[in-house]
Scaffold this motif. Structure first.
Motif, PDB file in Angstrom:
ATOM      1  N   TYR A  96       0.895  -1.166  -0.028  1.00 37.32           N
ATOM      2  CA  TYR A  96       0.051   0.002  -0.049  1.00 37.32           C
ATOM      3  C   TYR A  96       0.919   1.069   0.120  1.00 37.32           C
ATOM      4  N   ASP A  97       2.046   1.123   0.691  1.00 40.62           N
ATOM      5  CA  ASP A  97       2.635   2.197   0.615  1.00 40.62           C
ATOM      6  C   ASP A  97       3.418   2.614  -0.552  1.00 40.62           C
ATOM      7  N   ASP A  98       3.842   1.451  -1.747  1.00 44.43           N
ATOM      8  CA  ASP A  98       4.255   2.025  -2.839  1.00 44.43           C
ATOM      9  C   ASP A  98       3.105   2.330  -3.840  1.00 44.43           C
ATOM     10  N   ALA A  99       1.722   1.828  -3.521  1.00 44.27           N
ATOM     11  CA  ALA A  99       0.774   2.101  -4.564  1.00 44.27           C
ATOM     12  C   ALA A  99       0.264   3.536  -3.958  1.00 44.27           C
ATOM     13  N   VAL A 100       0.365   4.123  -2.951  1.00 47.24           N
ATOM     14  CA  VAL A 100       0.163   5.411  -2.965  1.00 47.24           C
ATOM     15  C   VAL A 100       1.273   6.407  -3.031  1.00 47.24           C
ATOM     16  N   ALA A 101       2.714   6.099  -2.905  1.00 48.42           N
ATOM     17  CA  ALA A 101       3.689   6.734  -2.911  1.00 48.42           C
ATOM     18  C   ALA A 101       4.050   6.778  -4.494  1.00 48.42           C
ATOM     19  N   ASN A 102       3.614   5.742  -5.380  1.00 44.46           N
ATOM     20  CA  ASN A 102       3.568   6.025  -6.744  1.00 44.46           C
ATOM     21  C   ASN A 102       2.617   7.268  -7.353  1.00 44.46           C
ATOM     22  N   ALA A 103       1.683   7.324  -6.579  1.00 36.85           N
ATOM     23  CA  ALA A 103       0.524   8.386  -7.194  1.00 36.85           C
ATOM     24  C   ALA A 103       1.217   9.678  -6.708  1.00 36.85           C
ATOM     25  N   LEU A 104       1.660   9.973  -5.521  1.00 41.46           N
ATOM     26  CA  LEU A 104       2.077  10.965  -5.161  1.00 41.46           C
ATOM     27  C   LEU A 104       3.517  11.479  -5.875  1.00 41.46           C
TER      28      LEU A 104
END
Length: 379
Positions: free
Chosen positions: A262-270
């Motif tokens: 989940y960290d990568d999923a959101v970090a990718n968007a930001l």
């Protein structure tokens, strides 16, 4: 008829971009295999999935070669940033909840603070850098420099610790001609062999070429759609081009979420948003003005761009606080709120583009103009 033709071409470009970015993702995952979760999502993954925004902005500038080209470029990058900040987290949340993987997702506060604050600072910089009637290469250079500072910080902040090597060693394999027809660039380059550094770089290059071709068609389709509807290219790019170029970001974040990253999923968007605001806009602006000289913008273009920058900042701050204040995890209600905000953004953009006389849109537009003028007065 032209409207349906252009929309059909935009759909085709979405598919090509999606398939090409799959190949880019496989190669970038291999090359970034020694990066920690969260760091890779905000750098390698974010850059790979944001290449469509970079190419689209380049083509808008170099094809139109005027202020409309720049407005199309900033419309694409800013619109994509809004899409990434709202649609991607909402999709991730709704998918994992819908599949009953979990009832909520936990995202590291460190990731939210690090990338969220960096994104807000980047958007503030965009407001202050792109503020006059004339733009030149120094404006693009400043934006690029900000991105290099961010990447440098990300890499230095990795620190010691274990790293999970999560990457695909092989493509699907099979006939290369069939793979090309299916859009399987990984098989086209790797065949039945395992990936290595040289092949990963080759796959990156092939993927970039296909992404570039699709983005050129996307710009042509947006021009055709704008001419058919009477909507300025700026508003077409804010809604259609931005959504089309954000397909890879969405798919990549979805895959990370399905793995529980989940960290990568959101970090990718930001991280993609930071790349969009600083580099996908900064580099084309730097290159174009270095070759052709300054871009002179009309009062109408300045007004539209000013409103979009302020709206982007406001929406980003709202999303940031939604994540920060959700102490017990991000739930379905938060996803629905993000979707609602994006729908309102699209309604506002379409209404402005078609010059509809709607009181709500007029009030929002006037408010954004006042805030934009206030920021300008600070410079």
């Amino acid at each position: 008829m032209a409207i349906f033709t252009s929309l059909g071409l935009i759909l085709i470009t979405c598919i090509i971009i999606w398939r090409a970015c799959d190949g880019f993702e496989m190669a970038s995952n291999y090359l970034g295999r020694n990066m920690k979760e969260g760091i890779k999502g905000a750098t390698i993954n974010a850059i790979g999935s944001s290449l469509p925004e970079l190419f689209t902005t380049l083509f808008f500038l170099f094809v139109l070669k005027d202020k409309d080209g720049f407005s199309g470029g900033i419309g694409t990058t800013a619109g994509s940033a809004v899409f990434n900040a709202m649609i991607i987290p909402a999709v991730v949340i709704l998918v994992v909840i819908g599949k009953k993987i979990t009832s909520q997702i936990e995202i590291s506060k460190k990731v939210i603070y690090r990338d969220g604050i960096a994104l807000i600072l980047a958007e503030l910089a965009l407001i202050f850098v792109i503020s006059g009637t004339s733009l030149n290469w120094t404006h693009g250079l400043i934006l690029m420099a900000l991105y290099f500072v961010y990447v440098g910080y990300m890499l230095l902040s990795q620190g010691p610790g274990e790293v999970e090597n999560d990457y695909e060693e092989e493509a699907d394999g099979g006939n290369r001609a069939v793979a090309l027809f299916k859009g399987d660039l990984a098989t086209l380059v790797l065949g039945d062999s395992k990936i290595n550094k040289v092949k990963a770089i080759g796959l990156l290059i092939v993927s970039v070429l296909f992404i570039g071709l699709a983005c050129f068609w996307l710009v042509e389709a947006c021009q055709e759609f704008g001419a058919a509807t009477g909507m300025p290219i700026y508003f077409v790019s804010v809604v259609l081009a931005s959504a089309a170029t954000s397909v890879p970001d969405t798919i990549m974040s979805y895959k990370d979420a399905m793995k529980g990253n989940y960290d990568d999923a959101v970090a990718n968007a930001l991280g993609s948003n930071i790349f969009d605001v600083c580099f996908a806009l900064g580099f084309p602006l730097f290159l174009f003005t270095l070759i052709y000289g300054p871009i002179e913008m009309s009062p109408e273009t300045i007004e539209n761009i000013g409103q979009l920058r302020v709206l982007l900042l406001i929406l980003t701050i709202i999303v940031f606080f939604i994540f920060i204040l959700s102490k017990k995890g991000i739930k379905g209600i938060h996803a629905k709120l993000l979707l609602l905000l994006y729908v309102l953004f699209v309604v506002y953009s379409v209404g402005k583009g078609l010059s509809y006389d709607i009181p709500f849109i007029n009030e929002v537009s006037n408010g954004l103009s006042q805030i934009s003028h206030w920021f300008t007065g600070l410079i």
